[in-house]
Every structure is written in structure tokens, then in C-alpha cells.
Design a protein around this motif. Structure first.
Motif, mmCIF file in Angstrom:
data_model
loop_
_atom_site.group_PDB
_atom_site.id
_atom_site.type_symbol
_atom_site.label_atom_id
_atom_site.label_comp_id
_atom_site.label_asym_id
_atom_site.label_seq_id
_atom_site.Cartn_x
_atom_site.Cartn_y
_atom_site.Cartn_z
ATOM 1 N N SER A 107 4.400 -10.008 1.571
ATOM 2 C CA SER A 107 4.402 -8.494 1.572
ATOM 3 C C SER A 107 4.256 -7.497 0.367
ATOM 4 C CB SER A 107 5.553 -8.107 2.667
ATOM 5 O OG SER A 107 5.475 -8.773 3.793
ATOM 6 N N SER A 108 4.706 -8.169 -0.778
ATOM 7 C CA SER A 108 4.575 -7.278 -1.914
ATOM 8 C C SER A 108 3.655 -7.537 -2.698
ATOM 9 C CB SER A 108 6.081 -7.645 -2.642
ATOM 10 O OG SER A 108 6.015 -8.839 -2.956
ATOM 11 N N TRP A 109 2.934 -8.723 -2.289
ATOM 12 C CA TRP A 109 1.767 -9.069 -3.150
ATOM 13 C C TRP A 109 0.210 -8.634 -2.596
ATOM 14 C CZ3 TRP A 109 4.434 -9.277 -6.916
ATOM 15 C CH2 TRP A 109 5.516 -9.920 -7.038
ATOM 16 N N SER A 110 0.241 -7.552 -1.828
ATOM 17 C CA SER A 110 -1.070 -6.992 -1.315
ATOM 18 C C SER A 110 -1.780 -6.208 -2.064
ATOM 19 C CB SER A 110 -0.847 -6.335 0.018
ATOM 20 O OG SER A 110 -0.221 -5.141 -0.395
ATOM 21 N N THR A 111 -2.826 -5.555 -1.651
ATOM 22 C CA THR A 111 -3.589 -4.495 -2.428
ATOM 23 C C THR A 111 -2.894 -3.178 -2.504
ATOM 24 O OG1 THR A 111 -5.632 -5.866 -1.920
ATOM 25 C CG2 THR A 111 -6.092 -3.994 -2.918
ATOM 26 N N LYS A 112 -2.069 -3.196 -1.721
ATOM 27 C CA LYS A 112 -1.139 -1.855 -1.334
ATOM 28 C C LYS A 112 -2.029 -0.783 -0.499
ATOM 29 C CE LYS A 112 1.113 -3.773 -4.897
ATOM 30 N NZ LYS A 112 1.946 -4.841 -4.542
ATOM 31 N N LEU A 113 -2.723 -1.088 0.380
ATOM 32 C CA LEU A 113 -3.547 -0.340 1.173
ATOM 33 C C LEU A 113 -3.092 -0.217 2.659
ATOM 34 C CD1 LEU A 113 -7.135 -1.119 -0.283
ATOM 35 C CD2 LEU A 113 -5.627 0.732 -0.865
ATOM 36 N N VAL A 114 -3.017 0.918 3.374
ATOM 37 C CA VAL A 114 -2.945 1.018 4.687
ATOM 38 C C VAL A 114 -4.510 1.378 4.988
ATOM 39 C CG1 VAL A 114 -2.146 2.486 6.662
ATOM 40 C CG2 VAL A 114 -0.820 1.797 4.833
ATOM 41 N N HIS A 115 -5.174 0.624 5.659
ATOM 42 C CA HIS A 115 -6.737 0.608 5.727
ATOM 43 C C HIS A 115 -7.348 -0.016 7.100
ATOM 44 C CE1 HIS A 115 -8.499 -2.749 3.454
ATOM 45 N NE2 HIS A 115 -7.101 -3.326 4.012
ATOM 46 N N GLY A 116 -8.331 0.596 7.482
ATOM 47 C CA GLY A 116 -9.138 -0.270 8.540
ATOM 48 C C GLY A 116 -9.480 -1.323 8.352
ATOM 49 N N GLY A 117 -10.222 -1.668 7.113
ATOM 50 C CA GLY A 117 -10.658 -2.867 6.645
ATOM 51 C C GLY A 117 -12.132 -2.630 6.971
ATOM 52 N N LEU A 118 -12.861 -1.775 6.089
ATOM 53 C CA LEU A 118 -14.285 -1.560 6.494
ATOM 54 C C LEU A 118 -15.215 -2.780 6.437
ATOM 55 C CD1 LEU A 118 -16.555 0.665 6.604
ATOM 56 C CD2 LEU A 118 -16.527 0.606 4.130
#
Length: 514
Positions: free
Chosen positions: A43-54
Motif C-alpha cells: 500500500s505504500s509502494w503504489s503510483t500514488k493515484l486514485v484513478h479509474g485506470g484508463l
């Protein structure tokens, strides 16, 4: 061991803490154990996005994208201090996805998720727009600009845990579940304190396995468990370099191999680049960005940028392992990011194991997990979901109010530099005032450990957010590790070791560094 919790949760990542918060808010008694620090795994190693995932539209993951897009604005609304809108520029060039396909995908992206607050997609003339300046001159003429959101991922986890605890949940970090077993229809979870080695056993009517990359290891610690789903470990690595350009837009670059790479303004003075997708075989705790991945990311963005990015430019890198549901996809990039539940009843009491998922859909995942478990929990506590409108700690303000909050902190504490106040506002929201207390000067905040990190903030993180080590503070509760020297971080670690609560110190030598 007289108390029987309604729900025990193994795993202190975003899914575990999200479930703990939702369950506690419904009136359930909740126990959560995490073998390391909150968000210290995936959970701390993400791309830091809240996104739909185009890009998931290409794999026909329409339900996942729709759900994620709906969640995007919900999460922004309940945590506007740690989540902010971000505009992405997607340059088009011949040889990859055609322009009409990109525009169709972005049309769907704008409309299938109920976008209300975020601005829509627009076309960009790269020759005349400032966003074209960092790109190779003359190579790219047209781009599309669309909306998503940036999130401080580790703080999202910590705030869910804090709210769960405020609602009565028992949150224990550095506590490893070493055995799970059922006796007379009740789960018995043996937990080992990884700092002092002591063991205890708690009991619960229902158990959630939110172990992330360790989900199968949790299952193997119990007898008679019949869960059959498999996890696919996929490594994602990121690099951070000094700020590449002055504007506030992010980029999404398409690669010839079909992957995409994000380039994102990060922590004011830096740029975040990621991610990779490769299957991982090994201990998830030991995952590291490889030299090949770092070179791949540098080469990928250098195809687009006027000034190439070299491995020597990298000031920090990190890697995480995504615990995806193994759907048999041939390539890691094509494996589903959707979440999958497996409910097992080995002795009459439920065990819900979670596979996959993404940060954006963690809140909805928690709701669905409790829906699955509702027949086995106290029916009087199975009220409707509530987390879509209740702000996370510090988030009780309008989505545009962080600027005003920064000004308010400076007005009430004139000794604060703007950058310091702005950082506190984005990290703690309205709870920043609690951290600052009645301080009238920087000296009132105690020792300064470097940059803007003060003793008052560290004490707050230790008492309110389960921080135990310097790593917890500088790489998860904040990203001040980018600004502090190794000597400053070591001095912070020593100070925290000396000021820990006795039960949070290793038995071998109270006050020693672990």
C-alpha cells in the motif's frame, strides 16, 4: 482472552484498515494485527493515484473502471487534504494507439463513472501549449488532457486505521499472526509481538485475511482451511528524480511494448516515474527495483522528453509487490486488478480472504466484504454502509479548502514558513492544529530533526499513528526521507527508540534501535 471480537483482521494495508474502519463504524468490535508498520507492504509502494485506470478499458474491465471512477470523487470528498486533482497529458504519435481510439476511450472515461467535479478531457496543441515544452521538439503535435487524482497512499492507510481506532477498533502493529485455528466455531488467532517476542491469543467470530502478498502464508498458518484461489505476485517499481519541468501537469506515455508509464510532479521539487509490471517470485519483503527496471523507466520517458533521464539522475527508487488474483493472464500487465473474495467456513465460522484490488476501490471493497460477512456478524450491527460521506481524520473541509487551511495555520502560528504550513495542511488537514497545539515559536515544537520535521510532529505520529521507527516517519507518514540526510534519519531513529512506550521496545535492550 475472555473477550470475543466480532471481527479479526490480519493485514494493515489499505484493504485491512478500510474494512476495520467500516466495521467499527457499524458498531462491530474489531481487532486488526499487522506484522510490520501500517502500509509497509504493497500500500505504500503504489503510483500514488486514485484513478479509474484508463488502460484497463483495453482489457474490457468496464465494471472495474466504472467503480473506480465513481470512487475517485468519493475519496476526494472524504480526504481532500491527502487527495488532489491531477491533469494528465497523453501525447499522441503514429505507430501506437490511433487518435480515434484514445478519444473514444477518454469519452468513456469521462462519462461512465459519474464525473461531477473534475474537469473533462480536452485536446491539446502541443506546439502552442506549455505542456508541450518538456517534450521532444517537433515530434509530438497533438495530445489529450484528462483528469484523475493524486493520493498520499500511506497516509490514506494510516488515516483509515486512526478512524477505526477512534471508533473502538484495536489496532496492533508489529504484531504477526502466527497461527489461526477454530475451536467450537470461534476463531483463535495467536499473535506474536515482533518487537519483544511475546505472544497472545485473541478470539473472534469472523476472520478477514487481508495479508496482501502474504495472503497464502496466512492461510497456511491454519488447519483445515480450504481456500483454493491463488495469488499472482507482480512487481511494480518506481523512480524519483529532481523536478523535470515547472508546470503542474502529469504525463502518461505509451511505450512500443504496449505498457504505459506515468510522469508525475511529486513532493514539490521532484518527479515520480513509474511503473513496471513483471512477475515476482520470492519473499515480498525483499523486493527491490532492479537496474534493468530503472533503465527501462529512464529509457521509456526519454523517448518523449527533450532532456533524457539517466539512471544517475535517480535520487530514490522503490518497489512493491501487487497481490493480484491469478486469472491465468499470460502477461503481468494484463492480469486483472479487480478484487476477488474467497469465503471459507472450515469449522462453521467465516474466513474471508482477499485477492487483488487497488487503492482506488479499497472503500467499496470494504463495503462488499462486510456485505459478504453480514450473515455471520451481529445482525443489529449490520447497518448500511456509511463511509462514502464520513470524512477521514482531518478531511472535514471542502475539497478546495487546503489553501485556506494553510493560510489559517500561518495566521494562528505566524512563525511557520509557508512550505511548512502547506505540508502540514496536506498531511493532517484540520488535525494539524492539534499537532501544533499552543506553540508560539519553532522552539515550542521541540527538537528539529531536519527540514521541517519537529519533535511535536514525531510525538504526534508515535501516539496517534503508530509510528515506531524513523522509516515509518520519513518514508510512510511523510516523504521527508527525500530531504533528510542519512545522519539526520539515524539521529531520528535513535531519538524515537529512546522515547518509545516500554511495550514498543525490544526486550533485548530497552531503548535500543531495532
Amino acid at each position: 482472552m475472555d473477550r470475543v471480537y466480532d471481527l479479526a483482521i490480519i493485514g494493515g494495508g489499505v484493504n485491512g484498515c478500510g474494512i476495520a474502519r467500516d466495521a467499527a463504524g457499524r458498531g462491530n468490535s474489531v481487532f486488526l494485527c499487522e506484522m510490520n508498520d501500517l502500509a509497509s507492504g504493497t500500500s505504500s509502494w503504489s503510483t500514488k493515484l486514485v484513478h479509474g485506470g484508463l488502460r484497463y478499458l483495453e482489457y474490457y474491465e468496464f465494471r472495474l473502471v466504472r467503480e473506480a471512477l465513481i470512487e475517485r470523487e468519493i475519496l476526494w470528498g472524504i480526504a481532500p487534504h491527502i487527495i488532489r486533482p491531477l491533469r494528465f497529458v497523453l501525447p499522441h504519435h503514429a505507430g501506437l494507439r490511433p487518435a480515434w481510439l484514445l478519444r473514444l476511450g477518454l469519452f468513456l472515461y469521462d462519462h461512465i463513472g459519474g464525473r461531477h467535479l473534475l474537469p473533462p478531457t480536452r485536446s491539446v496543441d502541443l506546439a502552442s501549449d506549455a505542456v508541450g515544452k518538456p517534450l521532444k521538439p517537433g515530434r509530438y503535435k497533438k495530445a489529450f488532457e484528462y483528469s484523475d487524482c493524486f493520493v498520499d497512499d500511506a497516509r490514506l492507510v494510516a488515516l483509515n486505521a486512526r478512524d477505526a481506532a477512534d471508533r473502538g477498533a484495536d489496532i496492533r502493529t508489529r504484531s504477526r499472526a502466527v497461527e489461526i485455528r477454530q475451536i467450537d466455531g470461534i476463531w483463535h488467532v495467536t499473535v506474536e509481538d515482533t518487537l519483544n517476542g511475546g505472544r497472545s491469543t485473541i478470539t473472534a467470530r469472523a476472520l478477514v485475511n487481508a495479508g496482501g502478498p502474504w495472503v497464502e502464508q496466512v492461510l497456511s498458518s491454519g488447519a483445515g482451511v480450504n481456500a483454493k484461489a491463488k495469488v499472482r505476485l507482480v512487481q511494480g517499481s518506481h523512480i524519483v528524480v529532481r523536478q523535470l519541468y515547472a508546470h503542474d501537469r502529469a504525463y502518461m506515455f505509451q511505450n512500443a511494448d504496449g505498457r504505459i508509464v506515468f510522469v508525475i510532479p511529486y513532493q514539490d521539487d521532484f518527479t515520480l516515474i513509474g511503473t513496471t509490471d513483471r512477475d515476482y517470485d520470492g519473499d515480498p519483503a525483499k523486493v527491490k527495483a532492479t537496474s534493468e527496471e530503472i533503465e527501462y523507466l529512464c529509457n521509456s520517458v526519454s523517448e518523449y522528453l527533450a532532456k533524457p533521464v539517466k539512471p544517475s539522475d535517480v535520487v530514490w527508487n522503490y518497489a512493491g509487490v501487487r497481490p493480484l488474483y491469478d486469472d491465468g493472464a499470460s502477461e503481468a500487465k494484463a492480469a486483472t486488478r479487480d478484487y476477488v473474495f474467497e469465503l471459507d467456513m472450515p469449522g462453521g465460522a467465516p474466513l474471508l480472504s482477499i485477492y487483488g484490488g487497488k487503492i482506488t476501490t479499497y472503500r467499496r471493497l470494504a463495503e462488499e466484504a462486510l456485505e459478504r460477512l453480514s450473515p455471520y456478524l451481529n445482525s443489529a450491527k449490520a447497518k448500511e454502509g456509511w463511509t462514502a460521506t464520513a470524512p477521514l481524520p482531518g478531511g472535514d473541509m471542502d475539497v478546495s479548502a487546503v489553501v485556506a487551511l494553510t493560510a489559517e495555520l500561518i495566521r494562528d502560528h505566524p512563525f511557520l514558513a509557508h512550505a511548512h504550513a502547506n505540508r502540514l495542511a496536506h498531511a493532517y488537514g484540520t488535525r494539524a492544529a492539534k499537532l501544533l497545539g499552543h506553540a508560539k515559536s519553532m522552539s515550542d515544537l521541540g527538537q528539529c530533526f531536519g527540514d521541517t520535521l519537529t519533535e511535536a510532529e514525531v510525538r504526534y505520529l508515535m501516539t496517534e499513528e503508530w509510528a515506531v521507527t524513523a522509516e515509518d516517519v520519513v518514508w510512510r507518514r511523510s516523504k521527508l526521507g527525500l530531504r533528510l540526510t542519512p545522519a539526520e534519519i539515524a539521529a531520528l531513529d535513535d531519538w524515537m527508540a529512546a522515547h518509545r512506550a516500554p511495550e514498543r521496545r525490544p526486550l533485548r535492550e530497552a531503548g535500543a534501535r531495532p
